[in-house]
Motif scaffolding. Sequence first.
Motif, mmCIF file in Angstrom:
data_model
loop_
_atom_site.group_PDB
_atom_site.id
_atom_site.type_symbol
_atom_site.label_atom_id
_atom_site.label_comp_id
_atom_site.label_asym_id
_atom_site.label_seq_id
_atom_site.Cartn_x
_atom_site.Cartn_y
_atom_site.Cartn_z
ATOM 1 N N VAL A 53 0.822 -1.219 0.000
ATOM 2 C CA VAL A 53 0.000 0.000 0.000
ATOM 3 C C VAL A 53 0.854 1.267 0.000
ATOM 4 N N PHE A 54 1.932 1.274 0.815
ATOM 5 C CA PHE A 54 2.773 2.480 0.896
ATOM 6 C C PHE A 54 3.933 2.374 -0.109
ATOM 7 N N SER A 55 3.567 2.222 -1.369
ATOM 8 C CA SER A 55 4.559 2.029 -2.431
ATOM 9 C C SER A 55 4.868 3.360 -3.118
ATOM 10 N N ASN A 56 5.964 3.404 -3.853
ATOM 11 C CA ASN A 56 6.304 4.598 -4.648
ATOM 12 C C ASN A 56 5.181 4.903 -5.639
ATOM 13 N N GLU A 57 4.632 3.850 -6.232
ATOM 14 C CA GLU A 57 3.560 4.044 -7.224
ATOM 15 C C GLU A 57 2.358 4.754 -6.604
ATOM 16 N N ASN A 58 2.155 4.481 -5.302
ATOM 17 C CA ASN A 58 1.024 5.129 -4.612
ATOM 18 C C ASN A 58 1.419 6.486 -4.027
ATOM 19 N N GLY A 59 2.670 6.907 -4.263
ATOM 20 C CA GLY A 59 3.083 8.241 -3.815
ATOM 21 C C GLY A 59 3.788 8.265 -2.464
ATOM 22 N N TYR A 60 4.284 7.109 -2.019
ATOM 23 C CA TYR A 60 4.929 7.044 -0.692
ATOM 24 C C TYR A 60 6.349 6.513 -0.781
ATOM 25 N N GLU A 61 7.164 6.962 0.147
ATOM 26 C CA GLU A 61 8.443 6.301 0.384
ATOM 27 C C GLU A 61 8.364 5.737 1.798
ATOM 28 N N LEU A 62 8.362 4.411 1.882
ATOM 29 C CA LEU A 62 8.188 3.740 3.179
ATOM 30 C C LEU A 62 9.539 3.368 3.779
ATOM 31 N N SER A 63 9.790 3.846 5.009
ATOM 32 C CA SER A 63 10.944 3.358 5.766
ATOM 33 C C SER A 63 10.395 2.301 6.721
ATOM 34 N N PHE A 64 10.727 1.051 6.437
ATOM 35 C CA PHE A 64 10.173 -0.061 7.212
ATOM 36 C C PHE A 64 11.240 -0.613 8.142
ATOM 37 N N VAL A 65 10.916 -0.712 9.438
ATOM 38 C CA VAL A 65 11.867 -1.313 10.384
ATOM 39 C C VAL A 65 11.192 -2.474 11.116
ATOM 40 N N ASP A 66 11.769 -3.660 10.977
ATOM 41 C CA ASP A 66 11.322 -4.848 11.715
ATOM 42 C C ASP A 66 12.015 -4.801 13.079
ATOM 43 N N CYS A 67 11.262 -4.562 14.137
ATOM 44 C CA CYS A 67 11.870 -4.339 15.464
ATOM 45 C C CYS A 67 12.096 -5.628 16.249
ATOM 46 N N ASP A 68 11.794 -6.764 15.637
ATOM 47 C CA ASP A 68 12.115 -8.076 16.190
ATOM 48 C C ASP A 68 11.668 -8.242 17.655
ATOM 49 N N ASN A 69 10.514 -7.709 17.959
ATOM 50 C CA ASN A 69 9.907 -7.843 19.301
ATOM 51 C C ASN A 69 10.791 -7.298 20.418
ATOM 52 N N ASP A 70 11.563 -6.275 20.098
ATOM 53 C CA ASP A 70 12.465 -5.649 21.072
ATOM 54 C C ASP A 70 11.990 -4.200 21.272
ATOM 55 N N HIS A 71 11.448 -3.932 22.444
ATOM 56 C CA HIS A 71 10.860 -2.603 22.714
ATOM 57 C C HIS A 71 11.881 -1.485 22.540
ATOM 58 N N GLN A 72 13.124 -1.713 23.036
ATOM 59 C CA GLN A 72 14.155 -0.670 22.917
ATOM 60 C C GLN A 72 14.474 -0.403 21.445
ATOM 61 N N ALA A 73 14.534 -1.483 20.649
ATOM 62 C CA ALA A 73 14.797 -1.314 19.204
ATOM 63 C C ALA A 73 13.662 -0.527 18.558
ATOM 64 N N GLN A 74 12.444 -0.737 19.055
ATOM 65 C CA GLN A 74 11.309 -0.022 18.469
ATOM 66 C C GLN A 74 11.355 1.470 18.811
ATOM 67 N N LEU A 75 11.753 1.773 20.057
ATOM 68 C CA LEU A 75 11.904 3.185 20.442
ATOM 69 C C LEU A 75 12.984 3.843 19.580
ATOM 70 N N GLU A 76 14.075 3.105 19.370
ATOM 71 C CA GLU A 76 15.177 3.641 18.559
ATOM 72 C C GLU A 76 14.718 3.868 17.113
ATOM 73 N N ALA A 77 13.923 2.957 16.585
ATOM 74 C CA ALA A 77 13.410 3.113 15.204
ATOM 75 C C ALA A 77 12.577 4.388 15.094
ATOM 76 N N VAL A 78 11.730 4.612 16.100
ATOM 77 C CA VAL A 78 10.880 5.815 16.057
ATOM 78 C C VAL A 78 11.749 7.064 16.156
#
Length: 328
Positions: A53-78
């Motif tokens: 859905v968030f593709s270039n064709e649809n007008g988006y550049e998606l930065s996707f981060v898989d946080c691997d169920n690690d809360h600290q990694a998720q805070l860092e991604a944000v």
Amino acid sequence: MNKKMIAVLGCSALAASMFSMTAMAEELTTVGYAQVGHESDWRTANTQNYQDVFSNENGYELSFVDCDNDHQAQLEAVRNFINQELDYIIIAPIQSAGWDTVLQEAQDAGIPVIIADREIEADASMYDAWVGTAPKDEGVTAGNWLAEYLDGAEANILVIEGSVGASAALGRSEGFNQVAEEHEEWTILDSQSGDFTQAGGQEVMESYIKSYEGQFNVVVCQNDNEAYGAMDAMDAAGITYGVDGDVVLISYDATHDGLQYTLDGKINCDVECNPIQAEIVKGVIEQMEAGEEYPETTLVEDEAFVAPGIESEYATTMTQEILDGRAY
Ligand code: AHR
């Protein structure tokens, strides 16, 4: 608002022959998605949905981060999304607690935040919109279905919970326990986390079999992958389950394979949690972009499915047609 400009060079045969090129500038909206991880089939389907859905064709550049169920990694991604000054941040929160500080940082940076899939404990004023499912309702549905199915018979129940601290696990437990409290003929023998994974479900079920063999007749797995692991453990121990078995098996998610097992009568009841949410989130972002009013909360509707031969007020009886229509 920070917009990333990319140049898309178009060159027609005629233009090429005339050595002229046309540059078209296309403006992409930058979006960061801090995804929980890749623990389940549900999560894989959710990731694919966002990437489609968030593709270039649809007008988006998606930065996707898989946080691997690690809360600290998720805070860092944000925090990285904030530092990159993305236009929008989407968070599927691993755990419900611990969000205030980073949400304040996003707010201070003026970046809208959408909480997706799960719930968080922060005040609603700390983020801009929420799109997700209702795990407590899912738990109530599972409980109501079990009560209807058992019709007053005794239940000795083992629960394999999802990840510790995740609203999807907390809500499903809360909803199911609420119904269980109304049934004095039900006993919850044990409730432990299987981390929403197949390996976790198998490990917990193996340990339950050692402790409770011959004492249980209901197993509740808080997602399909845990149910697959629990089935493997019961198969290895010679314990039968499903419509023709000794143990009633309840699962959540209703992904394709979960529904296949339901159609086959191995899972008695599979309560849906719909992972296809990205189009709704995109709609909210488009309304924000246009400066229009947007829904602050959007509930993605779920239903429940039961094996052939079971009729229920709370669930739809599985058919091949339903399975054929399930894309994830
Ligand atoms: O938040 C949704 C839950 O997370 C799904 O039930 C589970 O499979 C997933 O990993």
